[in-house]
Design a protein around this motif. Structure first.
Motif, PDB file in Angstrom:
ATOM      1  N   LEU A 113      -4.489   7.151   5.186  1.00  0.00           N
ATOM      2  CA  LEU A 113      -4.730   8.457   5.107  1.00  0.00           C
ATOM      3  C   LEU A 113      -3.278   9.213   5.609  1.00  0.00           C
ATOM      4  CD1 LEU A 113      -6.580  11.064   4.798  1.00  0.00           C
ATOM      5  CD2 LEU A 113      -6.855  10.766   7.295  1.00  0.00           C
ATOM      6  N   VAL A 114      -2.566   8.741   6.504  1.00  0.00           N
ATOM      7  CA  VAL A 114      -1.179   9.328   6.837  1.00  0.00           C
ATOM      8  C   VAL A 114      -0.327   8.981   5.780  1.00  0.00           C
ATOM      9  CG1 VAL A 114       0.742   8.915   8.377  1.00  0.00           C
ATOM     10  CG2 VAL A 114      -1.675   8.935   9.352  1.00  0.00           C
ATOM     11  N   GLN A 115      -0.266   7.972   5.011  1.00  0.00           N
ATOM     12  CA  GLN A 115       0.645   7.738   3.942  1.00  0.00           C
ATOM     13  C   GLN A 115       0.407   8.684   2.794  1.00  0.00           C
ATOM     14  OE1 GLN A 115      -0.393   3.723   2.456  1.00  0.00           O
ATOM     15  NE2 GLN A 115       1.225   2.842   3.969  1.00  0.00           N
ATOM     16  N   VAL A 116      -0.781   9.047   2.474  1.00  0.00           N
ATOM     17  CA  VAL A 116      -1.069   9.924   1.593  1.00  0.00           C
ATOM     18  C   VAL A 116      -0.621  11.329   1.875  1.00  0.00           C
ATOM     19  CG1 VAL A 116      -3.191  11.111   0.316  1.00  0.00           C
ATOM     20  CG2 VAL A 116      -3.149   8.643   0.450  1.00  0.00           C
ATOM     21  N   CYS A 117      -1.012  11.758   3.104  1.00  0.00           N
ATOM     22  CA  CYS A 117      -0.563  13.172   3.547  1.00  0.00           C
ATOM     23  C   CYS A 117       0.829  13.346   3.394  1.00  0.00           C
ATOM     24  CB  CYS A 117      -1.210  13.188   4.771  1.00  0.00           C
ATOM     25  SG  CYS A 117      -3.061  13.476   5.090  1.00  0.00           S
ATOM     26  N   ALA A 118       1.420  12.368   4.131  1.00  0.00           N
ATOM     27  CA  ALA A 118       3.060  12.387   4.322  1.00  0.00           C
ATOM     28  C   ALA A 118       3.584  12.375   2.790  1.00  0.00           C
ATOM     29  CB  ALA A 118       3.595  11.228   4.963  1.00  0.00           C
ATOM     30  N   SER A 156       0.764  -1.282   0.005  1.00  0.00           N
ATOM     31  CA  SER A 156      -0.007  -0.164  -0.099  1.00  0.00           C
ATOM     32  C   SER A 156       0.803   1.357  -0.038  1.00  0.00           C
ATOM     33  CB  SER A 156      -0.940   0.046   1.309  1.00  0.00           C
ATOM     34  OG  SER A 156      -0.024   0.218   2.488  1.00  0.00           O
ATOM     35  N   ALA A 157       2.010   1.144   0.876  1.00  0.00           N
ATOM     36  CA  ALA A 157       2.821   2.222   0.698  1.00  0.00           C
ATOM     37  C   ALA A 157       3.428   2.587  -0.813  1.00  0.00           C
ATOM     38  CB  ALA A 157       3.919   2.191   1.710  1.00  0.00           C
ATOM     39  N   LEU A 158       3.690   1.452  -1.276  1.00  0.00           N
ATOM     40  CA  LEU A 158       4.265   1.465  -2.772  1.00  0.00           C
ATOM     41  C   LEU A 158       3.138   2.324  -3.808  1.00  0.00           C
ATOM     42  CD1 LEU A 158       6.727   0.861  -4.481  1.00  0.00           C
ATOM     43  CD2 LEU A 158       5.564  -1.326  -5.042  1.00  0.00           C
ATOM     44  N   ALA A 194       1.431   7.008  -6.685  1.00  0.00           N
ATOM     45  CA  ALA A 194       0.369   7.457  -7.182  1.00  0.00           C
ATOM     46  C   ALA A 194       0.357   8.996  -7.065  1.00  0.00           C
ATOM     47  CB  ALA A 194      -1.051   7.013  -6.573  1.00  0.00           C
ATOM     48  N   VAL A 195       0.955   9.319  -5.633  1.00  0.00           N
ATOM     49  CA  VAL A 195       0.750  10.626  -5.129  1.00  0.00           C
ATOM     50  C   VAL A 195       2.124  11.312  -5.804  1.00  0.00           C
ATOM     51  CG1 VAL A 195       1.400  11.992  -3.189  1.00  0.00           C
ATOM     52  CG2 VAL A 195      -0.269  10.233  -2.835  1.00  0.00           C
ATOM     53  N   GLY A 196       3.315  10.577  -6.084  1.00  0.00           N
ATOM     54  CA  GLY A 196       4.368  10.928  -6.682  1.00  0.00           C
ATOM     55  C   GLY A 196       4.001  11.432  -8.184  1.00  0.00           C
ATOM     56  N   ALA A 197       3.038  10.809  -8.833  1.00  0.00           N
ATOM     57  CA  ALA A 197       2.812  11.112 -10.089  1.00  0.00           C
ATOM     58  C   ALA A 197       1.773  12.140 -10.300  1.00  0.00           C
ATOM     59  CB  ALA A 197       2.057  10.109 -10.956  1.00  0.00           C
ATOM     60  N   LEU A 198       0.796  12.251  -9.314  1.00  0.00           N
ATOM     61  CA  LEU A 198      -0.086  13.476  -9.158  1.00  0.00           C
ATOM     62  C   LEU A 198       0.244  14.476  -8.538  1.00  0.00           C
ATOM     63  CD1 LEU A 198      -3.164  11.173  -8.037  1.00  0.00           C
ATOM     64  CD2 LEU A 198      -2.733  12.311 -10.186  1.00  0.00           C
ATOM     65  N   GLY A 199       1.303  14.557  -7.671  1.00  0.00           N
ATOM     66  CA  GLY A 199       1.856  15.879  -7.074  1.00  0.00           C
ATOM     67  C   GLY A 199       2.502  16.547  -7.995  1.00  0.00           C
ATOM     68  N   SER A 258       3.433   5.100   7.176  1.00  0.00           N
ATOM     69  CA  SER A 258       2.991   3.944   7.616  1.00  0.00           C
ATOM     70  C   SER A 258       3.909   3.365   9.046  1.00  0.00           C
ATOM     71  CB  SER A 258       3.244   2.853   6.217  1.00  0.00           C
ATOM     72  OG  SER A 258       2.815   1.447   6.834  1.00  0.00           O
ATOM     73  N   LEU A 259       5.035   3.550   8.941  1.00  0.00           N
ATOM     74  CA  LEU A 259       5.956   3.182  10.007  1.00  0.00           C
ATOM     75  C   LEU A 259       5.489   4.213  11.218  1.00  0.00           C
ATOM     76  CD1 LEU A 259       8.425   1.506  10.994  1.00  0.00           C
ATOM     77  CD2 LEU A 259       9.872   3.582  10.401  1.00  0.00           C
TER      78      LEU A 259
END
Length: 96
Positions: free
Chosen positions: A65-70, A8-10, A15-20, A47-48
């Motif tokens: 949610l924390v993964q997406v925000c971070a 999920s982190a991957l 996804a966020v890297g591409a959309l960012g 995640s950690l």
């Protein structure tokens, strides 16, 4: 960390890297692979963090949610700060 958390982190990081890149206006000088890598690393750290806090369970929405925000914050910071180069003006010459 479980395999599910890593996957999920991957997925979130990529996804966020591409959309960012779309969030920040203007031309970016950062390669796409850098934004993807920053997104993945930040999602793993998110995640950690949730797992160390003891709040993560199987298929936990808070962890995602924390993964997406971070990863979102990290990607935007990298894209915004890397494109700015300071131009140094040479000292004025004096005629003799």
């Amino acid at each position: 960390m479980t395999v599910g958390a890593l996957l999920s982190a991957l997925a979130v990081g990529l996804a966020v890297g591409a959309l960012g890149r779309l969030v920040v206006p203007g031309r970016q000088t950062v390669p796409r692979w850098v934004t993807a890598a920053v997104g993945v690393v930040a999602a793993l750290l998110g995640s950690l963090t949730v797992r160390l806090a003891g709040d993560a369970g199987p298929l936990d929405f808070r962890e995602t949610l924390v993964q997406v925000c971070a990863s979102g914050v990290a990607v935007v910071l990298v894209v915004v700060t890397s494109g700015r180069h300071r131009s140094v003006t040479p000292p004025a010459r004096t005629r003799r």
